[in-house]
Design a protein around this motif. Structure first.
Motif, PDB file in Angstrom:
ATOM      1  N   ALA A   1       2.042  18.966   6.036  1.00 10.81           N
ATOM      2  CA  ALA A   1       0.657  18.682   6.430  1.00 10.81           C
ATOM      3  C   ALA A   1      -0.169  18.229   5.228  1.00 10.81           C
ATOM      4  CB  ALA A   1       0.030  19.919   7.065  1.00 10.81           C
ATOM      5  N   GLU A   2       0.025  18.906   4.086  1.00 13.78           N
ATOM      6  CA  GLU A   2      -0.722  18.540   2.871  1.00 13.78           C
ATOM      7  C   GLU A   2      -0.317  17.150   2.386  1.00 13.78           C
ATOM      8  OE1 GLU A   2      -1.381  22.967   0.856  1.00 13.78           O
ATOM      9  OE2 GLU A   2       0.502  21.882   0.541  1.00 13.78           O
ATOM     10  N   LEU A   3       0.989  16.858   2.448  1.00 10.00           N
ATOM     11  CA  LEU A   3       1.466  15.557   1.980  1.00 10.00           C
ATOM     12  C   LEU A   3       0.936  14.438   2.882  1.00 10.00           C
ATOM     13  CD1 LEU A   3       3.267  14.267  -0.200  1.00 10.00           C
ATOM     14  CD2 LEU A   3       5.174  14.409   1.416  1.00 10.00           C
ATOM     15  N   LYS A   4       0.906  14.679   4.188  1.00 13.16           N
ATOM     16  CA  LYS A   4       0.385  13.668   5.104  1.00 13.16           C
ATOM     17  C   LYS A   4      -1.103  13.437   4.867  1.00 13.16           C
ATOM     18  CE  LYS A   4       0.273  12.288   9.954  1.00 13.16           C
ATOM     19  NZ  LYS A   4       0.664  12.632  11.350  1.00 13.16           N
ATOM     20  N   LYS A   5      -1.851  14.520   4.609  1.00 16.00           N
ATOM     21  CA  LYS A   5      -3.292  14.377   4.332  1.00 16.00           C
ATOM     22  C   LYS A   5      -3.507  13.560   3.065  1.00 16.00           C
ATOM     23  CE  LYS A   5      -7.594  16.970   3.696  1.00 16.00           C
ATOM     24  NZ  LYS A   5      -8.032  16.167   2.546  1.00 16.00           N
ATOM     25  N   LYS A   6      -2.703  13.828   2.037  1.00 14.44           N
ATOM     26  CA  LYS A   6      -2.827  13.060   0.797  1.00 14.44           C
ATOM     27  C   LYS A   6      -2.525  11.590   1.051  1.00 14.44           C
ATOM     28  CE  LYS A   6      -1.388  13.059  -4.050  1.00 14.44           C
ATOM     29  NZ  LYS A   6      -0.641  13.776  -5.116  1.00 14.44           N
ATOM     30  N   PHE A   7      -1.537  11.343   1.878  1.00 18.56           N
ATOM     31  CA  PHE A   7      -1.163   9.971   2.235  1.00 18.56           C
ATOM     32  C   PHE A   7      -2.306   9.264   2.973  1.00 18.56           C
ATOM     33  CE2 PHE A   7       0.762   7.703   5.987  1.00 18.56           C
ATOM     34  CZ  PHE A   7       1.060   6.528   5.329  1.00 18.56           C
ATOM     35  N   LEU A   8      -2.889   9.917   3.957  1.00 13.87           N
ATOM     36  CA  LEU A   8      -3.980   9.304   4.726  1.00 13.87           C
ATOM     37  C   LEU A   8      -5.225   9.122   3.875  1.00 13.87           C
ATOM     38  CD1 LEU A   8      -3.580  11.157   8.133  1.00 13.87           C
ATOM     39  CD2 LEU A   8      -2.936   8.800   7.585  1.00 13.87           C
ATOM     40  N   ASP A   9      -5.486  10.068   2.965  1.00 13.32           N
ATOM     41  CA  ASP A   9      -6.631   9.925   2.052  1.00 13.32           C
ATOM     42  C   ASP A   9      -6.446   8.706   1.154  1.00 13.32           C
ATOM     43  OD1 ASP A   9      -7.804  12.150   3.133  1.00 13.32           O
ATOM     44  OD2 ASP A   9      -7.208  13.516   1.500  1.00 13.32           O
ATOM     45  N   ALA A  10      -5.200   8.495   0.663  1.00 12.51           N
ATOM     46  CA  ALA A  10      -4.937   7.320  -0.183  1.00 12.51           C
ATOM     47  C   ALA A  10      -5.120   6.041   0.619  1.00 12.51           C
ATOM     48  CB  ALA A  10      -3.524   7.395  -0.749  1.00 12.51           C
ATOM     49  N   CYS A  11      -4.721   6.088   1.869  1.00 10.93           N
ATOM     50  CA  CYS A  11      -4.876   4.919   2.734  1.00 10.93           C
ATOM     51  C   CYS A  11      -6.357   4.595   2.941  1.00 10.93           C
ATOM     52  CB  CYS A  11      -4.182   5.195   4.066  1.00 10.93           C
ATOM     53  SG  CYS A  11      -4.098   3.770   5.169  1.00 10.93           S
ATOM     54  N   SER A  12      -7.145   5.632   3.208  1.00  9.49           N
ATOM     55  CA  SER A  12      -8.582   5.431   3.413  1.00  9.49           C
ATOM     56  C   SER A  12      -9.253   4.939   2.143  1.00  9.49           C
ATOM     57  CB  SER A  12      -9.226   6.735   3.876  1.00  9.49           C
ATOM     58  OG  SER A  12      -8.695   7.149   5.115  1.00  9.49           O
TER      59      SER A  12
ATOM     60  N   GLY B   1       0.824  -1.203   0.000  1.00 11.97           N
ATOM     61  CA  GLY B   1       0.000   0.000   0.000  1.00 11.97           C
ATOM     62  C   GLY B   1       0.855   1.248   0.000  1.00 11.97           C
ATOM     63  N   PRO B   2       0.239   2.428   0.248  1.00 13.20           N
ATOM     64  CA  PRO B   2       0.989   3.688   0.248  1.00 13.20           C
ATOM     65  C   PRO B   2       2.046   3.701   1.350  1.00 13.20           C
ATOM     66  CG  PRO B   2      -1.390   4.076   0.174  1.00 13.20           C
ATOM     67  CD  PRO B   2      -1.202   2.636   0.475  1.00 13.20           C
ATOM     68  N   VAL B   3       3.201   4.299   1.042  1.00 15.14           N
ATOM     69  CA  VAL B   3       4.270   4.462   2.029  1.00 15.14           C
ATOM     70  C   VAL B   3       4.795   5.885   1.916  1.00 15.14           C
ATOM     71  CG1 VAL B   3       6.534   3.708   2.840  1.00 15.14           C
ATOM     72  CG2 VAL B   3       4.906   2.022   1.936  1.00 15.14           C
ATOM     73  N   LEU B   4       4.877   6.551   3.062  1.00 15.78           N
ATOM     74  CA  LEU B   4       5.401   7.914   3.114  1.00 15.78           C
ATOM     75  C   LEU B   4       6.796   7.884   3.738  1.00 15.78           C
ATOM     76  CD1 LEU B   4       5.103  11.019   2.907  1.00 15.78           C
ATOM     77  CD2 LEU B   4       4.006  10.965   5.158  1.00 15.78           C
ATOM     78  N   PHE B   5       7.785   8.390   2.991  1.00 17.41           N
ATOM     79  CA  PHE B   5       9.133   8.546   3.506  1.00 17.41           C
ATOM     80  C   PHE B   5       9.320   9.994   3.927  1.00 17.41           C
ATOM     81  CE2 PHE B   5       9.478   4.734   1.058  1.00 17.41           C
ATOM     82  CZ  PHE B   5      10.526   4.001   1.599  1.00 17.41           C
ATOM     83  N   GLU B   6       9.469  10.206   5.232  1.00 14.92           N
ATOM     84  CA  GLU B   6       9.759  11.557   5.682  1.00 14.92           C
ATOM     85  C   GLU B   6      11.169  11.944   5.238  1.00 14.92           C
ATOM     86  OE1 GLU B   6       8.903  11.903   9.843  1.00 14.92           O
ATOM     87  OE2 GLU B   6       6.730  11.643   9.529  1.00 14.92           O
ATOM     88  N   ALA B   7      11.483  13.240   5.308  1.00 10.87           N
ATOM     89  CA  ALA B   7      12.662  13.762   4.620  1.00 10.87           C
ATOM     90  C   ALA B   7      13.955  13.051   4.983  1.00 10.87           C
ATOM     91  CB  ALA B   7      12.785  15.264   4.880  1.00 10.87           C
ATOM     92  N   ARG B   8      14.193  12.785   6.279  1.00  6.95           N
ATOM     93  CA  ARG B   8      15.480  12.173   6.639  1.00  6.95           C
ATOM     94  C   ARG B   8      15.585  10.749   6.112  1.00  6.95           C
ATOM     95  NH1 ARG B   8      16.068  10.323  12.972  1.00  6.95           N
ATOM     96  NH2 ARG B   8      13.958   9.536  13.313  1.00  6.95           N
ATOM     97  N   ALA B   9      14.456  10.071   5.938  1.00 11.01           N
ATOM     98  CA  ALA B   9      14.483   8.732   5.343  1.00 11.01           C
ATOM     99  C   ALA B   9      14.544   8.806   3.824  1.00 11.01           C
ATOM    100  CB  ALA B   9      13.260   7.940   5.780  1.00 11.01           C
TER     101      ALA B   9
END
Length: 596
Positions: free
Chosen positions: A435-446, A289-297
């Motif tokens: 914040a926008e990127l996290k919302k897009k990530f959670l929306d894709a998850c839902s 499924g969707p995976v979000l890599f925060e900047a340091r990762a």
């Protein structure tokens, strides 16, 4: 060129006879070195000879729980001689024969540290003789092998380059500005607060080096290199006996720029706290499924994935199909070669490698240099523009797309120079706030009706986090074959539940199938670019491959920087917990006071 020549002419007298010894022995090699072979009319002579010498001054301090394990100061000088037989079109290099690599690096060894003229000439004389004889033998084997092929490559073996003269004043190492022994003690004492950590090492490295390069083409270089590092590895066991590791690392181009003890203590405290959280975390389960890599990762991930992709040099000719498979498995062959003009990243992305950059938004970049390790001036290269591949990093080994070096032939500790990143800057014209990127990530998850999705906050570096060599070798044995096809090792991973926003750390994940092709259609790019400084591995077989990002100061790594933002992948495959359970200690840990 004029400025460099002027620098050479004005160099002060410093009782360093190294270059003069190299010049005089080079002149003999150019005019008198030859080998007469029966039934061949003309004697064989080298068309190119190269002398490299590294004057290496190292301070290393290792501490554990507030006490010193070792404090050493070493000074060494090493030489490397390469002779090439044939011509720029076809020579004795770039050939993997029955006896593995030959013709990559000429004879090398340790030389005297007193910069004595006579002893260095003696060493160079013997090394040149050995390098030349090996080159003649390798050239004969290579010609015999090529004659058996139905079709031979039309790519040259070696590119011509304008001679460069650059003589920098000798640099005197500064060992007294800070008490490194006490800093190592004070920093490592932070980990006394974590009694469940079984082993830890905090190591301070301070490196001063003077590099010499002389070639039969006329290049003469004496330049200073210096960098400093603080690297720490931590290890423990989960309650089920699975070993767990974490690390802390920070780098600087000058020792004085290393962070203060208090800053290092804060970083070690974060690493120790995260390791204890990982220890108590549930094992990861298989996930797609969707995976979000925060900047340091994300920056650490790009260091692994982009490195092999931007290497434009032709791989060596291999006598053995097994060697071909090994190079492919490690990611030593670029997915982007022969794709100039094609889209390889999202259309909004630009990718630049800039050896001249020194900082990004006030944060230092450590990968810079002026002249590469083949004596070619470094160039700023736009690799990708609006998502399309425009160029590749080149050494003096030509490739299918480009035939000349652009000053990216880099090597550490006299290794074979390979096209290697310096300061890589990943940017996008279309970005989202965190914040926008996290919302897009959670929306894709839902939208996919998944109970949770994964966020990666830090990638592992087993070269630092694994304290035991047998553990490191075991991991690479299982991981190495999949590195080229996309196996990645996240370290700090969280489940996020879209309905509640709850976060839960998990342990033991492995990402499958994430390679350069997976970057082409990123689902989102943040505007929170972060500087990731690291050392690229120059271990033979690792350098220039997907394992190249796993370097360390102790292993003679090569400084590099990646600037990148958070990255959102629409779908990745993540495998569950890894690691073989081992028998736990029979008794609980002894009590340890927070401060010594």
């Amino acid at each position: 060129m004029g400025a460099a020549t002027a620098t050479a002419a004005q160099a002060p007298q410093d009782n360093d006879h190294t270059l003069q010894a190299m010049r005089d022995e080079m002149e003999r090699a150019k005019t008198r070195l030859e080998l007469k072979i029966p039934n061949i009319d003309r004697p064989v002579r080298p068309y190119y000879v190269e002398y490299r010498l590294l004057d290496f001054d190292l301070r290393e301090v290792v501490a554990e729980y507030g006490t010193l394990l070792s404090s050493t100061h070493t000074r060494n000088r090493f030489m490397d001689v390469e002779a090439r037989v044939g011509s720029y079109k076809l020579d004795s290099s770039n050939f993997v024969g029955e006896d593995a690599f030959r013709g990559f690096i000429g004879p090398n060894g340790e030389v005297g540290i007193d910069r004595d003229y006579d002893s260095l000439r003696q060493d160079l004389w013997i090394a040149t003789d050995q390098a030349f004889k090996e080159a003649v033998e390798t050239y004969s084997r290579k010609q015999a092998y090529l004659s058996s092929l139905a079709r031979q490559s039309d790519i040259d073996d070696f590119a011509k380059a304008e001679p460069v003269k650059l003589i920098e004043p000798l640099q005197t190492p500064d060992w007294t500005s800070r008490n490194w022994d006490q800093e190592a003690r004070d920093a490592s004492a932070t980990l006394r607060a974590f009694s469940e950590i079984h082993e830890s090492r905090v190591t301070y490295y301070i490196v001063y080096a003077t590099e010499y390069l002389l070639t039969s083409e006329g290049t003469e270089i004496r330049q200073n290199r210096h960098y400093a590092a603080i690297e720490a590895g931590l290890s423990t066991f989960a309650d089920d006996g699975v070993p767990l590791n974490h690390f802390y690392a920070t780098y600087a181009t000058r020792p004085a720029d290393l962070p203060s003890v208090e800053t290092v203590r804060q970083g070690l405290n974060v690493a120790g706290t995260e390791l204890m959280t990982i220890r108590a975390a549930p094992p990861a389960q298989d996930y797609t499924g969707p995976v979000l890599f925060e900047a340091r990762a994300a920056a650490a991930l790009l260091a692994q994935v982009i490195g092999p992709a931007v290497n434009g040099a032709r791989p060596p000719i291999s006598f053995s199909p097994v060697m071909e498979q090994m190079l492919s498995g490690l990611g030593g062959k670029s997915d982007w070669v022969s794709r100039i003009g094609a889209r390889v990243l999202p259309a909004s992305v630009t990718l630049v490698d800039d050896p001249g950059a020194t900082e990004f938004h006030g944060k230092p970049l450590i990968g810079g240099y002026g002249v590469d390790d083949e004596g070619v001036r470094a160039e700023k290269i736009t690799l990708v523009e609006t998502g399309n591949l425009k160029s590749e990093l080149m050494s003096r080994r030509p490739g299918p797309d480009f035939h000349q070096s652009n000053g990216h032939g880099r090597a550490a500790f006299l290794n074979d120079a390979k096209p290697t990143m310096s300061n890589l800057l990943f940017s996008s014209a279309e970005t989202l706030s965190p914040a926008e990127l996290k919302k897009k990530f959670l929306d894709a998850c839902s939208a996919e009706k998944l109970p949770y999705c994964l966020v990666v906050r830090e990638m592992d570096n087993p070269a630092l986090s694994l304290l035991r060599q047998d553990d490191f070798s075991e991991l690479l044995a299982s991981f190495g074959g999949g590195a080229g096809t996309g196996d990645r090792l996240p370290l700090v991973v969280y489940r996020i539940y879209p309905e509640t926003g709850k976060e839960e750390m998990i342990r033991g994940s492995r990402i499958i199938g994430l390679n350069a092709r997976g970057l082409r259609n990123l689902a989102g790019i943040g505007n929170d670019s972060l500087v990731f400084n690291y050392l690229q591995s120059q271990v033979s077989g690792f350098a220039g491959t997907a394992l190249g990002a796993f370097g360390s100061a102790q292993g003679g790594g090569l400084p590099a920087s990646v600037v990148a933002p958070s990255l959102l992948f629409e779908e990745l495959e993540v495998r569950g917990a890894r690691g073989e359970a081992k028998r736990l200690p029979l008794m609980p840990p002894p009590p340890m006071s927070p401060t010594k």
